[in-house]
Design a protein around this motif. Structure first.
Motif, PDB file in Angstrom:
ATOM      1  N   VAL A  39      23.212  39.875  11.167  1.00 23.67           N
ATOM      2  CA  VAL A  39      21.752  39.809  11.355  1.00 23.67           C
ATOM      3  C   VAL A  39      21.422  38.923  12.560  1.00 23.67           C
ATOM      4  O   VAL A  39      20.584  39.276  13.400  1.00 23.67           O
ATOM      5  CB  VAL A  39      21.045  39.271  10.080  1.00 23.67           C
ATOM      6  CG1 VAL A  39      19.587  38.943  10.360  1.00 23.67           C
ATOM      7  CG2 VAL A  39      21.147  40.277   8.949  1.00 23.67           C
ATOM      8  N   ALA A  40      22.103  37.787  12.645  1.00 16.66           N
ATOM      9  CA  ALA A  40      21.851  36.862  13.757  1.00 16.66           C
ATOM     10  C   ALA A  40      22.103  37.555  15.089  1.00 16.66           C
ATOM     11  O   ALA A  40      21.296  37.457  16.026  1.00 16.66           O
ATOM     12  CB  ALA A  40      22.739  35.628  13.616  1.00 16.66           C
ATOM     13  N   SER A  41      23.217  38.277  15.144  1.00 14.96           N
ATOM     14  CA  SER A  41      23.564  38.971  16.382  1.00 14.96           C
ATOM     15  C   SER A  41      22.511  40.039  16.726  1.00 14.96           C
ATOM     16  O   SER A  41      22.077  40.147  17.880  1.00 14.96           O
ATOM     17  CB  SER A  41      24.945  39.600  16.200  1.00 14.96           C
ATOM     18  OG  SER A  41      25.233  40.437  17.259  1.00 14.96           O
ATOM     19  N   ASP A  42      22.084  40.794  15.712  1.00 18.76           N
ATOM     20  CA  ASP A  42      21.076  41.842  15.937  1.00 18.76           C
ATOM     21  C   ASP A  42      19.768  41.243  16.432  1.00 18.76           C
ATOM     22  O   ASP A  42      19.160  41.743  17.384  1.00 18.76           O
ATOM     23  CB  ASP A  42      20.802  42.605  14.631  1.00 18.76           C
ATOM     24  CG  ASP A  42      21.964  43.501  14.227  1.00 18.76           C
ATOM     25  OD1 ASP A  42      22.864  43.711  15.058  1.00 18.76           O
ATOM     26  OD2 ASP A  42      21.962  43.976  13.063  1.00 18.76           O
ATOM     27  N   LEU A  43      19.309  40.171  15.759  1.00 15.76           N
ATOM     28  CA  LEU A  43      18.016  39.577  16.144  1.00 15.76           C
ATOM     29  C   LEU A  43      18.065  39.018  17.565  1.00 15.76           C
ATOM     30  O   LEU A  43      17.095  39.131  18.321  1.00 15.76           O
ATOM     31  CB  LEU A  43      17.613  38.473  15.147  1.00 15.76           C
ATOM     32  CG  LEU A  43      17.258  38.922  13.728  1.00 15.76           C
ATOM     33  CD1 LEU A  43      16.746  37.743  12.898  1.00 15.76           C
ATOM     34  CD2 LEU A  43      16.226  40.043  13.729  1.00 15.76           C
ATOM     35  N   GLU A  44      19.203  38.442  17.916  1.00 20.14           N
ATOM     36  CA  GLU A  44      19.321  37.907  19.281  1.00 20.14           C
ATOM     37  C   GLU A  44      19.238  39.035  20.305  1.00 20.14           C
ATOM     38  O   GLU A  44      18.609  38.899  21.353  1.00 20.14           O
ATOM     39  CB  GLU A  44      20.638  37.138  19.418  1.00 20.14           C
ATOM     40  CG  GLU A  44      20.523  35.730  18.848  1.00 20.14           C
ATOM     41  CD  GLU A  44      21.862  35.080  18.566  1.00 20.14           C
ATOM     42  OE1 GLU A  44      22.906  35.648  18.955  1.00 20.14           O
ATOM     43  OE2 GLU A  44      21.864  34.005  17.927  1.00 20.14           O
ATOM     44  N   ARG A  45      19.897  40.157  20.002  1.00 17.96           N
ATOM     45  CA  ARG A  45      19.874  41.286  20.938  1.00 17.96           C
ATOM     46  C   ARG A  45      18.470  41.888  21.043  1.00 17.96           C
ATOM     47  O   ARG A  45      17.998  42.210  22.140  1.00 17.96           O
ATOM     48  CB  ARG A  45      20.852  42.374  20.480  1.00 17.96           C
ATOM     49  CG  ARG A  45      22.285  41.967  20.732  1.00 17.96           C
ATOM     50  CD  ARG A  45      23.243  42.966  20.131  1.00 17.96           C
ATOM     51  NE  ARG A  45      24.617  42.624  20.446  1.00 17.96           N
ATOM     52  CZ  ARG A  45      25.666  43.282  19.970  1.00 17.96           C
ATOM     53  NH1 ARG A  45      25.481  44.299  19.143  1.00 17.96           N
ATOM     54  NH2 ARG A  45      26.881  42.933  20.300  1.00 17.96           N
ATOM     55  N   ILE A  46      17.816  42.039  19.907  1.00 16.41           N
ATOM     56  CA  ILE A  46      16.465  42.624  19.926  1.00 16.41           C
ATOM     57  C   ILE A  46      15.514  41.724  20.714  1.00 16.41           C
ATOM     58  O   ILE A  46      14.733  42.183  21.546  1.00 16.41           O
ATOM     59  CB  ILE A  46      15.941  42.827  18.481  1.00 16.41           C
ATOM     60  CG1 ILE A  46      16.714  43.971  17.813  1.00 16.41           C
ATOM     61  CG2 ILE A  46      14.450  43.118  18.468  1.00 16.41           C
ATOM     62  CD1 ILE A  46      16.493  44.063  16.312  1.00 16.41           C
ATOM     63  N   THR A  47      15.597  40.429  20.457  1.00 15.80           N
ATOM     64  CA  THR A  47      14.698  39.486  21.141  1.00 15.80           C
ATOM     65  C   THR A  47      14.963  39.474  22.647  1.00 15.80           C
ATOM     66  O   THR A  47      14.025  39.477  23.450  1.00 15.80           O
ATOM     67  CB  THR A  47      14.868  38.067  20.563  1.00 15.80           C
ATOM     68  OG1 THR A  47      14.812  38.153  19.145  1.00 15.80           O
ATOM     69  CG2 THR A  47      13.775  37.141  21.030  1.00 15.80           C
ATOM     70  N   ALA A  48      16.262  39.485  22.995  1.00 13.22           N
ATOM     71  CA  ALA A  48      16.598  39.506  24.423  1.00 13.22           C
ATOM     72  C   ALA A  48      16.049  40.768  25.068  1.00 13.22           C
ATOM     73  O   ALA A  48      15.532  40.737  26.191  1.00 13.22           O
ATOM     74  CB  ALA A  48      18.120  39.435  24.585  1.00 13.22           C
ATOM     75  N   ASN A  49      16.136  41.860  24.340  1.00 11.14           N
ATOM     76  CA  ASN A  49      15.625  43.127  24.853  1.00 11.14           C
ATOM     77  C   ASN A  49      14.114  43.059  25.071  1.00 11.14           C
ATOM     78  O   ASN A  49      13.602  43.479  26.123  1.00 11.14           O
ATOM     79  CB  ASN A  49      15.975  44.220  23.839  1.00 11.14           C
ATOM     80  CG  ASN A  49      15.613  45.591  24.340  1.00 11.14           C
ATOM     81  OD1 ASN A  49      14.516  46.058  24.097  1.00 11.14           O
ATOM     82  ND2 ASN A  49      16.523  46.231  25.053  1.00 11.14           N
ATOM     83  N   LEU A  50      13.409  42.498  24.113  1.00 17.75           N
ATOM     84  CA  LEU A  50      11.947  42.371  24.238  1.00 17.75           C
ATOM     85  C   LEU A  50      11.576  41.491  25.434  1.00 17.75           C
ATOM     86  O   LEU A  50      10.630  41.785  26.163  1.00 17.75           O
ATOM     87  CB  LEU A  50      11.355  41.758  22.962  1.00 17.75           C
ATOM     88  CG  LEU A  50      11.205  42.677  21.756  1.00 17.75           C
ATOM     89  CD1 LEU A  50      10.796  41.875  20.534  1.00 17.75           C
ATOM     90  CD2 LEU A  50      10.158  43.739  22.050  1.00 17.75           C
ATOM     91  N   ARG A  51      12.317  40.433  25.586  1.00 22.69           N
ATOM     92  CA  ARG A  51      11.987  39.485  26.663  1.00 22.69           C
ATOM     93  C   ARG A  51      12.329  40.040  28.046  1.00 22.69           C
ATOM     94  O   ARG A  51      11.871  39.505  29.052  1.00 22.69           O
ATOM     95  CB  ARG A  51      12.724  38.157  26.419  1.00 22.69           C
ATOM     96  CG  ARG A  51      12.120  37.416  25.230  1.00 22.69           C
ATOM     97  CD  ARG A  51      12.875  36.165  24.871  1.00 22.69           C
ATOM     98  NE  ARG A  51      12.230  35.504  23.717  1.00 22.69           N
ATOM     99  CZ  ARG A  51      12.768  34.518  23.026  1.00 22.69           C
ATOM    100  NH1 ARG A  51      13.979  34.058  23.338  1.00 22.69           N
ATOM    101  NH2 ARG A  51      12.121  33.984  22.008  1.00 22.69           N
ATOM    102  N   SER A  52      13.164  41.074  28.071  1.00 23.67           N
ATOM    103  CA  SER A  52      13.553  41.616  29.379  1.00 23.67           C
ATOM    104  C   SER A  52      12.597  42.710  29.854  1.00 23.67           C
ATOM    105  O   SER A  52      12.741  43.220  30.952  1.00 23.67           O
ATOM    106  CB  SER A  52      14.966  42.192  29.294  1.00 23.67           C
ATOM    107  OG  SER A  52      14.953  43.402  28.558  1.00 23.67           O
ATOM    108  N   ILE A  53      11.644  43.061  29.012  1.00 27.61           N
ATOM    109  CA  ILE A  53      10.702  44.107  29.430  1.00 27.61           C
ATOM    110  C   ILE A  53       9.825  43.569  30.558  1.00 27.61           C
ATOM    111  O   ILE A  53       9.217  42.512  30.437  1.00 27.61           O
ATOM    112  CB  ILE A  53       9.839  44.566  28.228  1.00 27.61           C
ATOM    113  CG1 ILE A  53      10.728  45.318  27.226  1.00 27.61           C
ATOM    114  CG2 ILE A  53       8.691  45.456  28.694  1.00 27.61           C
ATOM    115  CD1 ILE A  53      10.023  45.701  25.945  1.00 27.61           C
ATOM    116  N   GLU A  54       9.805  44.318  31.620  1.00 29.07           N
ATOM    117  CA  GLU A  54       9.087  43.852  32.807  1.00 29.07           C
ATOM    118  C   GLU A  54       7.581  43.848  32.570  1.00 29.07           C
ATOM    119  O   GLU A  54       7.046  44.777  31.966  1.00 29.07           O
ATOM    120  CB  GLU A  54       9.394  44.778  33.987  1.00 29.07           C
ATOM    121  CG  GLU A  54       8.866  44.232  35.300  1.00 29.07           C
ATOM    122  CD  GLU A  54       9.127  45.200  36.445  1.00 29.07           C
ATOM    123  OE1 GLU A  54       9.334  44.730  37.559  1.00 29.07           O
ATOM    124  OE2 GLU A  54       9.105  46.421  36.206  1.00 29.07           O
TER     125      GLU A  54
END
Lengths: 163, 205
Positions: A39-54
């Protein structure tokens, strides 16, 4: 530490708002708990993805469009006089007092009309009752009785009281 | 931050004195942030642009009663939040369009979610973009109270405290909503998370 608590702490770790003590406990939990680790790994990836949206940039026409909309506003909206904070409760009180006055006047007027109507009805019935007594005395087989008239009086009074 | 607040207060004062250029400055200062936020909240690009503009019109009309208790930025985002929620309520449930980049070629969404990708591998760029669009759909399906907090925090980068002021709820509620929003998005994305896109992306790092 429960898994629910651990996952909430993961969310705080992502935001950098977790305390040092909680971080230590969380790390220990994640070593032992594969489910929370995933879960920790998934949440980190999702959050990183959201933050990378231009981020988009508003076009040059944006300001012009807003200006255009403002110019279409009625004058009252565009240049509404400033309502000071002390003025607003005063205005609300004035509205409340006016509303109460209208309500009381209406009620008084309504009561007065009601009383006039009731008096007229009762007068008419009393007169009819006298006439009926005379009629009953002269014609005992007439099916109108004083009791019926008294009943009618009650019925009319009840109807009259309805709002 | 104090300097920004001071300059905001000065701009508000000038607006109250019917200085229209001061309001232009407010629009210029905040238009990108408002537009980004509203586009995150509303999938239809034209409607989002319309609501972003409406936000400033409402701000202008209400500026005379603004009392500097919150920052101008917070206040404007609160107006935008109310307009977005009102829009979604009027429209009913969100229009959840299935998004498969390339298959449907939804340019509006694709443009809104363009990923900054400095690498040149087209397959990876495509996978990342697809994942972003799937994430966007997952966010779209969130209840208003969760989506608002997630977008304000994870996409707009606002701190808990400012979000609490915008949505008018305690700090603990913001943290809790953020956690539930992230878990909800994860739940929706599980098939993709366990399948390929992000896993491949993770391996390539």
């Amino acid at each position: 530490m429960t898994c629910d608590k651990a996952r909430r702490l993961v969310s705080m770790r992502i935001d950098g708002t977790i305390s040092a003590g909680d971080l230590l406990n969380l790390d220990e939990h994640l070593v032992r708990c594969t489910g929370c680790s995933v879960v920790a790994s998934d949440l980190e990836r999702i959050t990183a993805n959201l933050r990378s949206i231009e981020h988009v940039q508003a076009s040059d026409a944006f300001l012009d469009n807003v200006r255009q909309r403002l110019s279409e506003l009625p004058d009252r909206s565009r240049r509404a006089p400033m309502l000071h904070s002390w003025y607003r409760p005063l205005g609300a009180a004035a509205v409340a007092i006016t509303a109460a006055a209208v309500l009381i006047t209406f009620q008084l007027r309504n009561t007065s009309v009601h009383e006039d109507r009731a008096a007229a009805v009762h007068g008419a019935i009393a007169q009819a009752r006298v006439q009926h007594m005379a009629l009953a005395a002269s014609s005992p087989l007439e099916d109108i009785t004083v009791a019926t008239l008294n009943g009618e009086t009650d019925v009319i009074s009840a109807q009259d009281s309805d709002p | 931050m104090q300097a920004v607040a001071d300059s905001d207060a000065a701009l508000v004062e000038r607006c109250r004195s019917d200085d229209h250029r001061a309001f232009d400055q407010i629009v210029v200062l905040y238009k990108d942030r408002v537009l980004n936020y509203v586009r995150g909240m509303i999938s239809d690009r034209d409607d989002a642009d319309d609501i972003a503009q409406q936000t400033f019109v409402k701000a202008y009309v209400g500026l005379r009663s603004f009392q500097n208790r919150a920052s101008l930025h917070t206040w404007i985002l609160r107006i935008a939040t109310n307009l977005c929620i009102d829009y979604r309520r009027r429209r009913g449930r969100p229009d959840r369009r299935p998004v498969y980049l390339g298959a449907t070629g939804d340019d509006a969404q694709a443009a809104a979610l363009e990923i900054v990708d400095t690498r040149c591998d087209p397959a990876q760029a495509y996978a990342r973009q697809e994942m972003s669009l799937l994430t966007r759909n997952a966010i779209e399906a969130l209840p208003d109270r969760l989506r608002t907090v997630l977008i304000l925090h994870d996409m707009e980068g606002l701190p808990y405290e400012e979000i609490a002021r915008i949505v008018r709820c305690p700090l603990g509620t913001v943290k809790s909503r953020l956690f539930h929003a992230r878990m909800n998005v994860r739940e929706q994305l599980l098939p993709y998370l366990r399948g390929d896109v992000l896993a491949q992306d993770g391996e390539s790092r």
